[in-house]
Structures are given as structure tokens and as C-alpha cells.
Design a protein around this motif. Structure first.
Motif, PDB file in Angstrom:
ATOM      1  N   ASP A 111      30.416   2.277 -16.984  1.00 26.84           N
ATOM      2  CA  ASP A 111      30.347   1.015 -17.727  1.00 26.84           C
ATOM      3  C   ASP A 111      30.476  -0.174 -16.780  1.00 26.84           C
ATOM      4  O   ASP A 111      29.754  -1.166 -16.914  1.00 26.84           O
ATOM      5  N   ARG A 112      31.389  -0.073 -15.834  1.00 25.46           N
ATOM      6  CA  ARG A 112      31.576  -1.163 -14.867  1.00 25.46           C
ATOM      7  C   ARG A 112      30.334  -1.300 -13.986  1.00 25.46           C
ATOM      8  O   ARG A 112      29.875  -2.398 -13.701  1.00 25.46           O
ATOM      9  N   TRP A 113      29.791  -0.156 -13.549  1.00 23.77           N
ATOM     10  CA  TRP A 113      28.575  -0.146 -12.743  1.00 23.77           C
ATOM     11  C   TRP A 113      27.444  -0.857 -13.494  1.00 23.77           C
ATOM     12  O   TRP A 113      26.753  -1.705 -12.941  1.00 23.77           O
ATOM     13  N   LEU A 114      27.292  -0.518 -14.771  1.00 23.42           N
ATOM     14  CA  LEU A 114      26.248  -1.147 -15.586  1.00 23.42           C
ATOM     15  C   LEU A 114      26.491  -2.638 -15.766  1.00 23.42           C
ATOM     16  O   LEU A 114      25.547  -3.430 -15.748  1.00 23.42           O
ATOM     17  N   SER A 115      27.725  -3.022 -15.952  1.00 17.12           N
ATOM     18  CA  SER A 115      28.047  -4.441 -16.117  1.00 17.12           C
ATOM     19  C   SER A 115      27.621  -5.240 -14.889  1.00 17.12           C
ATOM     20  O   SER A 115      26.982  -6.294 -15.003  1.00 17.12           O
ATOM     21  N   LEU A 116      27.960  -4.746 -13.707  1.00 16.95           N
ATOM     22  CA  LEU A 116      27.578  -5.429 -12.471  1.00 16.95           C
ATOM     23  C   LEU A 116      26.070  -5.399 -12.269  1.00 16.95           C
ATOM     24  O   LEU A 116      25.478  -6.383 -11.806  1.00 16.95           O
ATOM     25  N   PHE A 117      25.439  -4.288 -12.641  1.00 19.23           N
ATOM     26  CA  PHE A 117      23.986  -4.191 -12.490  1.00 19.23           C
ATOM     27  C   PHE A 117      23.286  -5.181 -13.418  1.00 19.23           C
ATOM     28  O   PHE A 117      22.370  -5.902 -13.003  1.00 19.23           O
ATOM     29  N   ARG A 118      23.712  -5.222 -14.672  1.00 25.08           N
ATOM     30  CA  ARG A 118      23.100  -6.162 -15.632  1.00 25.08           C
ATOM     31  C   ARG A 118      23.249  -7.603 -15.144  1.00 25.08           C
ATOM     32  O   ARG A 118      22.288  -8.388 -15.199  1.00 25.08           O
ATOM     33  N   GLU A 119      24.447  -7.933 -14.710  1.00 31.72           N
ATOM     34  CA  GLU A 119      24.719  -9.292 -14.221  1.00 31.72           C
ATOM     35  C   GLU A 119      23.772  -9.642 -13.074  1.00 31.72           C
ATOM     36  O   GLU A 119      23.158 -10.722 -13.060  1.00 31.72           O
ATOM     37  N   THR A 120      23.652  -8.750 -12.115  1.00 33.92           N
ATOM     38  CA  THR A 120      22.803  -9.007 -10.950  1.00 33.92           C
ATOM     39  C   THR A 120      21.331  -9.067 -11.347  1.00 33.92           C
ATOM     40  O   THR A 120      20.590  -9.936 -10.871  1.00 33.92           O
ATOM     41  N   ALA A 121      20.898  -8.167 -12.216  1.00 32.02           N
ATOM     42  CA  ALA A 121      19.492  -8.178 -12.659  1.00 32.02           C
ATOM     43  C   ALA A 121      19.141  -9.499 -13.328  1.00 32.02           C
ATOM     44  O   ALA A 121      18.063 -10.057 -13.072  1.00 32.02           O
ATOM     45  N   HIS A 122      20.035 -10.012 -14.153  1.00 34.75           N
ATOM     46  CA  HIS A 122      19.770 -11.298 -14.818  1.00 34.75           C
ATOM     47  C   HIS A 122      19.761 -12.451 -13.825  1.00 34.75           C
ATOM     48  O   HIS A 122      19.036 -13.431 -14.029  1.00 34.75           O
ATOM     49  N   GLU A 123      20.528 -12.343 -12.755  1.00 36.00           N
ATOM     50  CA  GLU A 123      20.549 -13.399 -11.730  1.00 36.00           C
ATOM     51  C   GLU A 123      19.289 -13.384 -10.867  1.00 36.00           C
ATOM     52  O   GLU A 123      18.825 -14.437 -10.437  1.00 36.00           O
ATOM     53  N   VAL A 124      18.754 -12.210 -10.615  1.00 39.27           N
ATOM     54  CA  VAL A 124      17.700 -12.043  -9.619  1.00 39.27           C
ATOM     55  C   VAL A 124      16.300 -11.934 -10.221  1.00 39.27           C
ATOM     56  O   VAL A 124      15.339 -12.469  -9.667  1.00 39.27           O
ATOM     57  N   CYS A 125      16.183 -11.255 -11.328  1.00 39.89           N
ATOM     58  CA  CYS A 125      14.877 -10.889 -11.876  1.00 39.89           C
ATOM     59  C   CYS A 125      14.414 -11.858 -12.962  1.00 39.89           C
ATOM     60  O   CYS A 125      15.213 -12.592 -13.542  1.00 39.89           O
ATOM     61  N   THR A 126      13.122 -11.797 -13.241  1.00 38.66           N
ATOM     62  CA  THR A 126      12.589 -12.477 -14.412  1.00 38.66           C
ATOM     63  C   THR A 126      13.221 -11.826 -15.641  1.00 38.66           C
ATOM     64  O   THR A 126      13.720 -10.691 -15.556  1.00 38.66           O
ATOM     65  N   PRO A 127      13.199 -12.474 -16.792  1.00 40.29           N
ATOM     66  CA  PRO A 127      13.746 -11.828 -17.990  1.00 40.29           C
ATOM     67  C   PRO A 127      13.099 -10.471 -18.276  1.00 40.29           C
ATOM     68  O   PRO A 127      13.788  -9.507 -18.609  1.00 40.29           O
ATOM     69  N   GLU A 128      11.787 -10.384 -18.109  1.00 44.78           N
ATOM     70  CA  GLU A 128      11.095  -9.116 -18.344  1.00 44.78           C
ATOM     71  C   GLU A 128      11.484  -8.074 -17.294  1.00 44.78           C
ATOM     72  O   GLU A 128      11.656  -6.897 -17.611  1.00 44.78           O
ATOM     73  N   GLY A 129      11.610  -8.513 -16.062  1.00 45.88           N
ATOM     74  CA  GLY A 129      12.009  -7.605 -14.988  1.00 45.88           C
ATOM     75  C   GLY A 129      13.428  -7.108 -15.171  1.00 45.88           C
ATOM     76  O   GLY A 129      13.719  -5.924 -14.972  1.00 45.88           O
TER      77      GLY A 129
END
Length: 131
Positions: A79-97
Motif C-alpha cells: 500500500d505504501r509502495w502504491l501511494s508513493l508510485f501514484r504520487e510520483t506518476a501524477h507529478e511526472v506523467c500526463t493524466p492519461e499516462g
């Protein structure tokens, strides 16, 4: 790539940013620090992994399940891994990405968590679980 806006450069930034957070994280950092001495090859391997997962490049050749089944982790770690991954994906990627890689990360986390739980149920004293 056209639908998600993802490319190799973005995945490189995603992986490096994500694992930078993991290394600094109070929960996940010590688990990784106990197992990874040289982060360069690990990050390269994870970029290859995400390139294969997100862009279907086929660059990753490995077996992630056996590498994770001996880790002292529980569902809370995933769960913690996913939380950090989601946070980073939203910071770095387009919304679709971000949606694209997050969906895949959630599947991967579920699969690895089940494999870890199965391994721990077979030999519950061999792998200490952190809570």
C-alpha cells in the motif's frame, strides 16, 4: 504512446523520482537499503521493467515474483509502495499516462502481495513480516 503521452524519457524520470522517494521513506527505505548496494543497475533494470510494462518494448527480462517472495513485507508495504508510485506518476506523467502506469502498478502490487502471502503461508517462520 500517443494516447498516454508516455515515452522513455518520462519513464526514466518516473522511475528515478519514485525510487528516490522509496529510498527516503521511513517504511520502505530500510527494506531496500538492506538489499540494494548499487542503485544504478537497479534503476536501469526498473526503467527496462516499466518500459516493458507501459510501452510494451519487451526490454525487461527477469522474474520479479521470486525476487519479492522472500522480502519481509506485508500488504501495508505494498500500500505504501502504491501511494508513493501514484504520487510520483501524477507529478511526472500526463493524466492519461499516470492512469496507465498506476493501473499496471496496482495489478503488479496485488500479484506480488499474493505471491508473498503464499510464500509466507508455506513457511511462515522463514520470512519475518514487518507490521
Amino acid at each position: 504512446m500517443a494516447e498516454t503521452g508516455l515515452d522513455e524519457d518520462m519513464l526514466q524520470v518516473l522511475v528515478h523520482g519514485f525510487y528516490g522517494k522509496v529510498r527516503r521513506d521511513a517504511v520502505l527505505g530500510p527494506i531496500f537499503a538492506d538489499r540494494i548496494d548499487d542503485w544504478g543497475p537497479h534503476l536501469d533494470r526498473m526503467v527496462d521493467f516499466w518500459s516493458s510494462v507501459a510501452l510494451m518494448t519487451g526490454r525487461y527480462h527477469g522474474a520479479p515474483v521470486p525476487a519479492h517472495t522472500t522480502l519481509p513485507v506485508s500488504a501495508a508495504h505494498f500500500d505504501r509502495w502504491l501511494s508513493l508510485f501514484r504520487e510520483t506518476a501524477h507529478e511526472v506523467c500526463t493524466p492519461e499516462g499516470a492512469a496507465h502506469v498506476i493501473t499496471r502498478a496496482e495489478r503488479i502490487a496485488r500479484s506480488l502481495n499474493m505471491a508473498v502471502k503464499d510464500a509466507q503461508s508455506v513457511c511462515p517462520h522463514a520470512v519475518p513480516v514487518l507490521r
